[in-house]
Design an enzyme around this catalytic site. Structure first.
Site, mmCIF file in Angstrom:
data_model
loop_
_atom_site.group_PDB
_atom_site.id
_atom_site.type_symbol
_atom_site.label_atom_id
_atom_site.label_comp_id
_atom_site.label_asym_id
_atom_site.label_seq_id
_atom_site.Cartn_x
_atom_site.Cartn_y
_atom_site.Cartn_z
ATOM 1 N N LYS A 1 0.505 14.500 45.416
ATOM 2 C CA LYS A 1 -0.950 14.492 45.151
ATOM 3 C C LYS A 1 -1.404 13.136 44.610
ATOM 4 C CE LYS A 1 -2.607 17.329 41.753
ATOM 5 N NZ LYS A 1 -3.300 16.563 40.699
ATOM 6 N N SER A 2 -0.684 12.614 43.615
ATOM 7 C CA SER A 2 -1.090 11.336 43.007
ATOM 8 C C SER A 2 -1.116 10.218 44.051
ATOM 9 C CB SER A 2 -0.095 10.940 41.905
ATOM 10 O OG SER A 2 -0.120 11.870 40.857
ATOM 11 N N ARG B 1 -4.379 7.986 45.815
ATOM 12 C CA ARG B 1 -4.409 6.522 45.740
ATOM 13 C C ARG B 1 -4.484 5.906 47.138
ATOM 14 N NH1 ARG B 1 -2.505 8.645 41.154
ATOM 15 N NH2 ARG B 1 -2.442 7.426 39.223
ATOM 16 N N GLN C 1 -3.899 7.867 34.597
ATOM 17 C CA GLN C 1 -5.308 7.871 35.012
ATOM 18 C C GLN C 1 -6.093 6.803 34.251
ATOM 19 O OE1 GLN C 1 -6.616 11.951 34.725
ATOM 20 N NE2 GLN C 1 -5.217 12.613 36.347
ATOM 21 N N ASP D 1 3.384 17.304 33.967
ATOM 22 C CA ASP D 1 2.823 18.386 34.793
ATOM 23 C C ASP D 1 3.848 19.489 35.062
ATOM 24 O OD1 ASP D 1 0.521 16.917 34.843
ATOM 25 O OD2 ASP D 1 0.895 16.047 36.819
ATOM 26 N N LYS E 1 -5.501 19.395 30.031
ATOM 27 C CA LYS E 1 -5.319 19.414 31.490
ATOM 28 C C LYS E 1 -6.313 20.411 32.086
ATOM 29 C CE LYS E 1 -2.002 16.371 31.405
ATOM 30 N NZ LYS E 1 -2.211 15.029 31.961
ATOM 31 N N ARG F 1 -1.172 24.820 38.270
ATOM 32 C CA ARG F 1 0.215 24.742 37.769
ATOM 33 C C ARG F 1 0.583 26.027 37.011
ATOM 34 N NH1 ARG F 1 1.648 20.554 40.296
ATOM 35 N NH2 ARG F 1 0.332 18.698 40.246
#
Ligand code: SPQ
Length: 426
Positions: A20-21, A25, A167, A312, A339, A385
């Site tokens: 995901k990260s 990006r 972030q 996470d 979160k 999550r």
């Protein structure tokens, strides 16, 4: 699968969806580049689709085809003013990183997201971006979204962040692309470094030393081919299920094992997990296949510098700790409170409902493992999550478990329940 039952073991092979990260990006940096960026194994989760939507609203042509994402970059100075509010959905990454970009654009934007995003702290990016000269306000005056951002001329700064947050770091580095001099961020402990790695590939001058990352203003970035590795945060549910459910053996393919993200592997091994790392590839973002077999786990203490590398994964580590023998202590993880949900309170609420012995603390939790788990009605609080962690807990529990808001897994892992079903039948 609306209720989940005890499992006799998960067996077989699984390819984990894209990180995901890294997917976020790739869309952001591709949009700011000259030329075409092609992204394969992009995560088609709701959060990453929110990022695509925001950049489309600023005039970037993005083709979402079955095999790849094609981004026709606009260059660093080519975005146009959106005609409506930018909606970041449930995504903290989109909200914070895009703020660093918007701070330097020659137009005004309003940025908001869902109910959870409107409660998450934005002061952590507003403060450094304002120090750079950004004009950024929280419209309701509570340091949360919605945010109004008027693009301004930015100055380079050296920011010492109180939190280890990729972030925060990435928002500052992205604003630094547009600043009048070098910009640096020093963190207390290094956070995930995907922005630094990928910005360099797109041609930015990024330097790192210890826990400091620096960037120089850039005339342009150049479109690239990006192959997104499987998300270790998504793999974590299958690592935990494979270790904790008797008679399991899973081959988890092509997982990103960047050292700033691999804390789950270190913890699982320290708890006595049987994991073999195969086919390691150390070029760019490192990847490997993971062979995971049922194991007898024992409790450990998790604290200090490892925390940002598994932040996470702490909800699913709680489930592993409940299944393990002995005590697991988690410290230095107060970030869990801010979160998608307050992940300390929600883990305590739901694991207690299933019969586990867990106590929340100011910065973590203490779990006395080895108590039998029972099926229960648990609430995801619309946090992906949490939903996935309790789906794994349900496979370990006696009886039937219902997860309220179970579909929130679409944020990061749309095929999650389907994949569990397939592996249960293999
Ligand atoms: O994007 P979002 O909502 O913040 O997602 C989460 C997650 O669990 O998927 C956190 F809730 O991951 C963050 C992570 O916790 C993704 C991220 C990134 O891509 O840069 C960095 C981490 O957050 P932070 O605040 O430590 O920088």
């Amino acid at each position: 699968m609306s209720t989940i039952h005890n499992s006799n073991g998960l067996r077989g092979e699984i390819a984990i969806p894209g990180d995901k990260s890294i997917s976020h990006r790739a869309v952001m940096f591709g949009s700011l580049s000259d030329g075409l960026t092609e992204v394969t194994n992009f995560l088609q989760g709701a959060d990453c689709l929110s990022t695509i939507d925001c950049f489309r609203k600023m005039g970037v042509e993005i083709e979402n085809t079955p095999g790849k994402i094609l981004i026709h970059g606009k260059g660093l100075h080519g975005l146009s003013a959106p005609s409506s509010v930018l909606d970041t959905g449930n995504s903290g990454t989109t909200t914070r990183l895009i703020s660093g970009i918007l701070a330097a654009q020659p137009f005004e934007t309003t940025l908001t997201g869902d109910a959870s995003i409107q409660k998450r702290p934005m002061r952590r990016i507003m403060e450094p971006l304002s120090m750079m000269g950004a004009d950024i306000t929280s419209i309701n005056g509570n340091d949360c979204a919605p945010l109004r951002i008027r693009g301004s001329a930015l100055h380079g700064i050296h920011y010492h962040s109180k939190v280890a947050s990729a972030q925060v770091k990435s928002a500052i580095l992205l604003a630094g692309l547009y600043a009048d001099g070098e910009t640096k961020v020093t963190e207390p402990v290094i956070s995930r470094n995907h922005s630094e790695i990928m910005l360099r590939c797109f041609g930015a001058e990024v330097k790192t030393e210890g826990t400091t990352a620096g960037i120089r203003p850039q005339p342009h970035l150049t479109g690239q081919q990006v192959h997104v590795p499987g998300d270790i945060s998504s793999a974590a549910y299958f690592i935990a299920a494979g270790l904790c459910i008797p008679h399991s053996e899973l081959l988890i393919k092509n997982v990103g094992i960047n050292p700033t993200r691999d804390g789950i592997l270190k913890v699982a091994l320290a708890m006595g997990g049987d994991i073999t790392i195969l086919n390691e590839n150390r070029e760019g973002e490192p990847t490997a296949d993971l062979l995971v077999k049922s194991s007898r786990l024992h409790g450990i203490t998790i604290q200090g510098d490892i925390i940002p590398t598994l932040i996470d994964e702490l909800p699913i580590i709680n489930i592993m700790a409940a299944a393990a023998e002995g005590t697991t202590i988690i410290k230095d993880a107060a970030e869990l409170k801010v979160k998608e949900s307050n992940r300390i309170d929600v883990m305590v609420e739901n694991l207690t409902a299933m019969g586990a012995d867990i106590t929340g603390t100011e910065d973590g939790m203490i779990i006395e493992g080895g108590k039998p788990l029972y099926g229960a009605i648990v609430d995801s609080h619309l946090d992906h999550r949490i939903a996935m962690s309790f789906a794994v807990a349900a496979l370990l529990a006696e009886g039937e478990t219902t997860i309220k808001g179970r579909d929130c897994v679409n944020i990061s892992f749309p095929s999650f329940y389907e994949d569990i079903k397939t592996l249960s039948q293999s």
